[in-house]
Scaffold this motif. Structure first.
Motif, PDB file in Angstrom:
ATOM      1  N   GLY A 160       0.796  -1.215   0.000  1.00 40.06           N
ATOM      2  CA  GLY A 160       0.000   0.000   0.000  1.00 40.06           C
ATOM      3  C   GLY A 160       0.831   1.268   0.000  1.00 40.06           C
ATOM      4  N   HIS A 161       0.120   2.394  -0.008  1.00 40.97           N
ATOM      5  CA  HIS A 161       0.746   3.715   0.020  1.00 40.97           C
ATOM      6  C   HIS A 161       0.999   4.154   1.464  1.00 40.97           C
ATOM      7  N   ALA A 162       1.618   5.311   1.605  1.00 39.77           N
ATOM      8  CA  ALA A 162       1.976   5.810   2.938  1.00 39.77           C
ATOM      9  C   ALA A 162       0.756   5.936   3.846  1.00 39.77           C
ATOM     10  N   TYR A 163      -0.370   6.378   3.315  1.00 37.69           N
ATOM     11  CA  TYR A 163      -1.554   6.583   4.135  1.00 37.69           C
ATOM     12  C   TYR A 163      -2.322   5.287   4.389  1.00 37.69           C
ATOM     13  N   GLN A 164      -1.916   4.176   3.743  1.00 37.70           N
ATOM     14  CA  GLN A 164      -2.627   2.903   3.874  1.00 37.70           C
ATOM     15  C   GLN A 164      -1.928   1.889   4.778  1.00 37.70           C
ATOM     16  N   ILE A 165      -0.612   1.878   4.769  1.00 41.08           N
ATOM     17  CA  ILE A 165       0.147   0.790   5.392  1.00 41.08           C
ATOM     18  C   ILE A 165      -0.174   0.619   6.876  1.00 41.08           C
ATOM     19  N   LEU A 166      -0.225   1.719   7.628  1.00 39.88           N
ATOM     20  CA  LEU A 166      -0.405   1.598   9.080  1.00 39.88           C
ATOM     21  C   LEU A 166      -1.757   1.014   9.467  1.00 39.88           C
ATOM     22  N   SER A 167      -2.768   1.225   8.636  1.00 40.07           N
ATOM     23  CA  SER A 167      -4.107   0.734   8.965  1.00 40.07           C
ATOM     24  C   SER A 167      -4.187  -0.785   8.935  1.00 40.07           C
ATOM     25  N   ARG A 168      -3.176  -1.444   8.365  1.00 38.49           N
ATOM     26  CA  ARG A 168      -3.166  -2.902   8.276  1.00 38.49           C
ATOM     27  C   ARG A 168      -2.582  -3.546   9.532  1.00 38.49           C
ATOM     28  N   PHE A 169      -2.046  -2.731  10.434  1.00 37.55           N
ATOM     29  CA  PHE A 169      -1.392  -3.256  11.631  1.00 37.55           C
ATOM     30  C   PHE A 169      -1.995  -2.622  12.886  1.00 37.55           C
ATOM     31  N   PRO A 170      -1.803  -3.254  14.059  1.00 39.90           N
ATOM     32  CA  PRO A 170      -2.329  -2.692  15.309  1.00 39.90           C
ATOM     33  C   PRO A 170      -1.691  -1.345  15.639  1.00 39.90           C
ATOM     34  N   SER A 171      -2.520  -0.394  15.997  1.00 43.82           N
ATOM     35  CA  SER A 171      -2.032   0.960  16.280  1.00 43.82           C
ATOM     36  C   SER A 171      -1.411   1.053  17.667  1.00 43.82           C
ATOM     37  N   VAL A 172      -0.300   1.763  17.749  1.00 43.42           N
ATOM     38  CA  VAL A 172       0.343   2.069  19.029  1.00 43.42           C
ATOM     39  C   VAL A 172      -0.096   3.457  19.496  1.00 43.42           C
ATOM     40  N   ILE A 173      -0.039   4.411  18.587  1.00 45.40           N
ATOM     41  CA  ILE A 173      -0.496   5.781  18.864  1.00 45.40           C
ATOM     42  C   ILE A 173      -0.817   6.433  17.530  1.00 45.40           C
ATOM     43  N   ASN A 174      -1.911   7.183  17.500  1.00 44.86           N
ATOM     44  CA  ASN A 174      -2.328   7.862  16.276  1.00 44.86           C
ATOM     45  C   ASN A 174      -2.730   9.292  16.625  1.00 44.86           C
ATOM     46  N   GLY A 175      -1.865  10.228  16.249  1.00 42.64           N
ATOM     47  CA  GLY A 175      -2.110  11.621  16.567  1.00 42.64           C
ATOM     48  C   GLY A 175      -3.330  12.205  15.884  1.00 42.64           C
ATOM     49  N   TYR A 176      -3.730  11.627  14.741  1.00 41.76           N
ATOM     50  CA  TYR A 176      -4.871  12.157  14.003  1.00 41.76           C
ATOM     51  C   TYR A 176      -6.196  11.963  14.746  1.00 41.76           C
ATOM     52  N   LYS A 177      -6.240  10.983  15.658  1.00 41.80           N
ATOM     53  CA  LYS A 177      -7.470  10.738  16.406  1.00 41.80           C
ATOM     54  C   LYS A 177      -7.724  11.800  17.468  1.00 41.80           C
ATOM     55  N   SER A 178      -6.721  12.622  17.725  1.00 40.73           N
ATOM     56  CA  SER A 178      -6.849  13.623  18.795  1.00 40.73           C
ATOM     57  C   SER A 178      -6.785  15.053  18.276  1.00 40.73           C
ATOM     58  N   VAL A 179      -6.888  15.219  16.958  1.00 45.32           N
ATOM     59  CA  VAL A 179      -6.878  16.563  16.387  1.00 45.32           C
ATOM     60  C   VAL A 179      -8.106  16.727  15.492  1.00 45.32           C
ATOM     61  N   GLU A 180      -8.396  17.946  15.149  1.00 39.66           N
ATOM     62  CA  GLU A 180      -9.547  18.221  14.282  1.00 39.66           C
ATOM     63  C   GLU A 180      -9.163  18.000  12.825  1.00 39.66           C
ATOM     64  N   ILE A 181      -9.953  17.171  12.162  1.00 40.34           N
ATOM     65  CA  ILE A 181      -9.728  16.921  10.730  1.00 40.34           C
ATOM     66  C   ILE A 181     -10.473  18.009   9.956  1.00 40.34           C
ATOM     67  N   PRO A 182      -9.774  18.798   9.160  1.00 38.11           N
ATOM     68  CA  PRO A 182     -10.416  19.940   8.499  1.00 38.11           C
ATOM     69  C   PRO A 182     -11.430  19.519   7.436  1.00 38.11           C
ATOM     70  N   ASN A 183     -12.476  20.319   7.296  1.00 45.30           N
ATOM     71  CA  ASN A 183     -13.467  20.136   6.240  1.00 45.30           C
ATOM     72  C   ASN A 183     -13.052  21.028   5.077  1.00 45.30           C
ATOM     73  N   LEU A 184     -12.357  20.441   4.129  1.00 46.55           N
ATOM     74  CA  LEU A 184     -11.779  21.239   3.040  1.00 46.55           C
ATOM     75  C   LEU A 184     -12.831  21.818   2.111  1.00 46.55           C
ATOM     76  N   SER A 185     -14.024  21.261   2.110  1.00 46.67           N
ATOM     77  CA  SER A 185     -15.073  21.782   1.223  1.00 46.67           C
ATOM     78  C   SER A 185     -15.496  23.194   1.623  1.00 46.67           C
ATOM     79  N   LYS A 186     -15.218  23.576   2.843  1.00 46.08           N
ATOM     80  CA  LYS A 186     -15.576  24.907   3.326  1.00 46.08           C
ATOM     81  C   LYS A 186     -14.440  25.911   3.154  1.00 46.08           C
ATOM     82  N   LEU A 187     -13.321  25.445   2.616  1.00 48.34           N
ATOM     83  CA  LEU A 187     -12.150  26.320   2.446  1.00 48.34           C
ATOM     84  C   LEU A 187     -11.889  26.593   0.978  1.00 48.34           C
ATOM     85  N   SER A 188     -11.324  27.742   0.713  1.00 49.41           N
ATOM     86  CA  SER A 188     -10.923  28.060  -0.656  1.00 49.41           C
ATOM     87  C   SER A 188      -9.734  27.190  -1.050  1.00 49.41           C
TER      88      SER A 188
END
Length: 303
Positions: A160-188
């Motif tokens: 897989g690609h960089a954004y896919q590989i980690l999802s195939r294995f057990p997570s140790v820590i994931n910083g994205y789960k604790s931050v706000e994921i931006p809604n790009l449709s509302k941004l220019s």
């Protein structure tokens, strides 16, 4: 009647000790041969309580088994008494499974204790030119292809690609789960890439603040998702990760392991075909990180 009871007892003995169905044994062995095989298996049975019970059953049923060598009589008795015998067999399997699970938990706890005692010394970054290799040993300039090749060489399957590989294995820590994921449709359009980069750096800061390096286990491989500030795939990988639900959005990826010679946790990653070896602690964080890349999440590699 006494003979029948003796035969039933012997059948229970064989199922407890040997773990085979009598129907598997009947075509090729007489009753006396089955008893001999069971006695040999007794010496390797690890459950002492079951050994004592088996020995008692054998002593009572040995004479009964010698009364007849006709295999079909044994098969008939087995079928007639199958519910009781199955109950005994399930009890033994449950005991064995509890023992196996306890051993697994103990081994994991011991590994964590080892991880907390190993040193993590300073490590100077190293770059090896044109060293990127894919799973076939051929040169690659891609970070994900190098990670997949590196793990394949170590005996693990990864793709897989960089954004896919980690999802195939057990997570140790994931910083994205604790931050706000931006809604790009509302941004220019001109604000979308900066918003994604801000998310990456916040995720990296979370990892730096909350990762307990002492819990990492030497000898195990980990995969790290990373951001790269000037990646041309920043928006593309963000949209793909959102669509696929991978939970990791970084455009860069590397392999984390403990270097026993350097006595340090090292991240190996491929940038344009050149393999970088960085101390994990040196590339943690976002805003405070002097590098163009940082660790946003970590997964533990499993078979």
């Amino acid at each position: 009647m006494r003979k029948i009871l003796g035969l039933i007892s012997a059948l229970a003995t064989m199922l407890l000790v040997n773990g085979n169905s009598i129907l598997d044994v009947v075509p090729i062995a007489s009753a006396q041969e089955v008893l001999t095989e069971c006695n040999q298996q007794d010496t390797t049975d690890r459950n002492r309580g079951l050994i004592a019970a088996d020995s008692t059953l054998q002593s009572r049923s040995s004479e009964a088994l010698n009364i007849t060598n006709h295999p079909y009589e044994l098969a008939h008795l087995y079928i007639a008494n199958k519910p009781k015998i199955d109950s005994i067999f399930r009890t033994k399997n449950n005991l064995n499974r509890v023992g196996a699970d306890s051993h697994s938990i103990l081994a994991e706890k011991q590994n964590e204790e080892i991880g907390s005692t190993v040193p993590n010394k300073p490590f100077e970054s190293v770059v090896v030119k044109w060293a990127g290799r894919n799973r076939y040993g051929k040169y690659t300039s891609q970070c994900a292809a190098h990670v997949n090749g590196r793990l394949t060489k170590a005996g693990h399957y990864s793709n897989g690609h960089a954004y896919q590989i980690l999802s195939r294995f057990p997570s140790v820590i994931n910083g994205y789960k604790s931050v706000e994921i931006p809604n790009l449709s509302k941004l220019s359009s001109e604000k979308r890439a900066p918003a994604v980069l801000k998310m990456h750096r916040e995720a990296a800061d979370y990892v730096k603040e909350h990762l307990d390096i002492s819990k990492l286990i030497p000898g195990k491989y980990y995969v790290v998702n990373m951001y790269y500030t000037t990646s041309p795939y920043m928006l593309q990988f963000f949209y793909s990760a959102r669509k696929q639900g991978t939970g990791t959005y970084g455009t860069h990826v590397g392999v984390l392991y403990y270097d026993t010679e350097a006595e340090a946790w090292v991240v190996e990653h491929n940038i344009h075909g050149h393999v970088h070896y960085d101390a994990l602690v040196s590339i943690l964080g976002g805003a405070s990180n002097p590098h163009k890349y940082g660790v946003t999440s970590i997964s533990r590699v499993s078979k």
